[in-house]
Design an enzyme around this catalytic site. Sequence first.
Site, PDB file in Angstrom:
ATOM      1  N   HIS A  82       0.852  -1.184   0.000  1.00 50.16           N
ATOM      2  CA  HIS A  82       0.000   0.000   0.000  1.00 50.16           C
ATOM      3  C   HIS A  82       0.889   1.235   0.000  1.00 50.16           C
ATOM      4  CE1 HIS A  82      -3.974   1.842   0.776  1.00 50.16           C
ATOM      5  NE2 HIS A  82      -3.252   2.810   1.316  1.00 50.16           N
ATOM      6  N   ASP A 161     -14.314   3.179   5.771  1.00 45.31           N
ATOM      7  CA  ASP A 161     -13.188   3.955   5.227  1.00 45.31           C
ATOM      8  C   ASP A 161     -13.614   4.731   3.982  1.00 45.31           C
ATOM      9  OD1 ASP A 161     -10.434   4.832   5.074  1.00 45.31           O
ATOM     10  OD2 ASP A 161     -10.398   3.664   3.239  1.00 45.31           O
ATOM     11  N   ARG A 168     -13.029  13.198   4.948  1.00 40.59           N
ATOM     12  CA  ARG A 168     -11.745  13.786   5.356  1.00 40.59           C
ATOM     13  C   ARG A 168     -11.176  14.646   4.243  1.00 40.59           C
ATOM     14  NH1 ARG A 168      -8.419   8.769   6.408  1.00 40.59           N
ATOM     15  NH2 ARG A 168      -6.700  10.209   6.667  1.00 40.59           N
ATOM     16  N   SER A 183      -7.505   4.030   8.442  1.00 43.09           N
ATOM     17  CA  SER A 183      -7.912   3.903   7.045  1.00 43.09           C
ATOM     18  C   SER A 183      -7.126   2.793   6.333  1.00 43.09           C
ATOM     19  CB  SER A 183      -7.680   5.255   6.357  1.00 43.09           C
ATOM     20  OG  SER A 183      -7.684   5.132   4.971  1.00 43.09           O
ATOM     21  N   LYS A 187      -8.449  -1.469   5.775  1.00 41.20           N
ATOM     22  CA  LYS A 187      -8.640  -2.019   4.427  1.00 41.20           C
ATOM     23  C   LYS A 187      -7.831  -3.302   4.251  1.00 41.20           C
ATOM     24  CE  LYS A 187      -7.620   1.915   2.434  1.00 41.20           C
ATOM     25  NZ  LYS A 187      -7.717   3.298   2.091  1.00 41.20           N
TER      26      LYS A 187
HETATM   27  N1  URA Z   1      -4.052   6.272   2.051  1.00 41.83           N
HETATM   28  C1  URA Z   1      -5.156   5.690   2.578  1.00 41.83           C
HETATM   29  O1  URA Z   1      -5.617   4.642   2.129  1.00 41.83           O
HETATM   30  N2  URA Z   1      -5.735   6.293   3.635  1.00 41.83           N
HETATM   31  C2  URA Z   1      -5.276   7.425   4.175  1.00 41.83           C
HETATM   32  O2  URA Z   1      -5.851   7.903   5.132  1.00 41.83           O
HETATM   33  C3  URA Z   1      -4.137   8.029   3.611  1.00 41.83           C
HETATM   34  C4  URA Z   1      -3.534   7.425   2.537  1.00 41.83           C
END
Ligand code: URA
Length: 434
Positions: A82, A161, A168, A183, A187
């Site tokens: 990620h 999320d 946000r 967040s 995931k």
């Molecule tokens: N990437 C994400 O998936 N969530 C965040 O809050 C910031 C970057």
Amino acid sequence: MDAVEIIARKRDGHALTRAEIDFFVHGYTAGRIPDYQASAWLMAVYLNGMNDVETRDLTLAMAESGDRLDLSDIAPLVVDKHSTGGVGDKVSLIVAPVAAACGLPVAKISGRGLGFTGGTLDKLESIPGYRTDLTEMEFRAQLSRIGVVLTGQTGDLAPADGKLYSLRDVTATVASIPLIVGSILSKKIAGGAHAVCLDVKVGHGALMQTLDDARELARALVSHGTALGLRVTALISDMNQPLGHAVGNAIEVREAINVLRGGSPGDLADHCLRIASEMLVLGQRVSGIEEGLLRAREAIESGSAWQKFRELVVAQGGQVRYVDEPDLLPQAPVQEITVARVSGYVAAIQAAEVGLTVMRLGGGRYEKDESIDHGVGVILHRRVGDLVESGDPLFTVLANDEVGLERAQERLLEAHSLTDEPVRPLPLFYDRIT
Ligand code: URA
């Protein structure tokens, strides 16, 4: 329990209980708590932070807000990656097939572009026919058949999320460590990952602008991820200039194809080899980073990573001739090279400005659900530290019309700064946190 009381407790600096966090997250996801109360709560969290227990409770509440994938019957050790978001970041397109070609199953659920940062799904959709909406059954079948999936959300994973992130984005509450941790990790947990390699970006084009902030975020992700049962490695990587040379959608797919075919050594390839190697270590396919780098490089040199990418495209309905002949991919009609007006060393290429330029050309969204133009973009011919002679190509813009072209050229000239003094190239990575 009511929402106003919970907002007030966070506003006044108290730690919230698991029950209060669950009440808020589940209430908002289900539509019982409106956006204006969730906005106030997010701002209270942003300003007052959360302690470790609250951060983990938030992560779990978000992970449990919808379905949870269990892939252990297909792959006993699922490794994901990620990135915290950047400009020109096409790393997933490259590392997923590289790692899969090395025998590591990769089940990657990606997102769309957000603000000036691009998204893997938008890039993949430049390939005509490529589906990013696999059902859970299709997802599982493909993972077990070819060992790689690159798609959007299947089912209803971590819906909290999706909702909170959009809010946000428009309430100036993105850059908060507990909110980012919740967040990202929610995931990954909901998506069935057992291990994750996190690419935490730092610099002008990133959420975290200083190395200290990026380290704090990386440490928080690693410690909370570990406490929640994930194996996590975080790399802190540079986002003071875009990653690689291409910024856009189809144009980034073309650059990724070049790397996968072994035709584009350089920073982007090195960055991807490192991430793939970390994934192989996390997936226990290799004994260490050096062996991982070797295996990842072999996958590119032998053509097996490229074949895996083709298999992936075919499996997800994409027309493979578009990747075999990437010139067929969408390309905006007005293309022009801009040359340097003076000589000098490239001191900076403002990543955020480049990302905003591509957005303005139509390659990103100003509003959720807006459609985007896959053919526009920018090719940067130079990297920070390069010596440029007056008249040398600096960048190429792919636009739909002359007005867009000129506006982009002006903005990109501003984004480049040249100096007489030699400039050191920027490092790819600053730190590794495990
Ligand atoms: N990437 C994400 O998936 N969530 C965040 O809050 C910031 C970057």
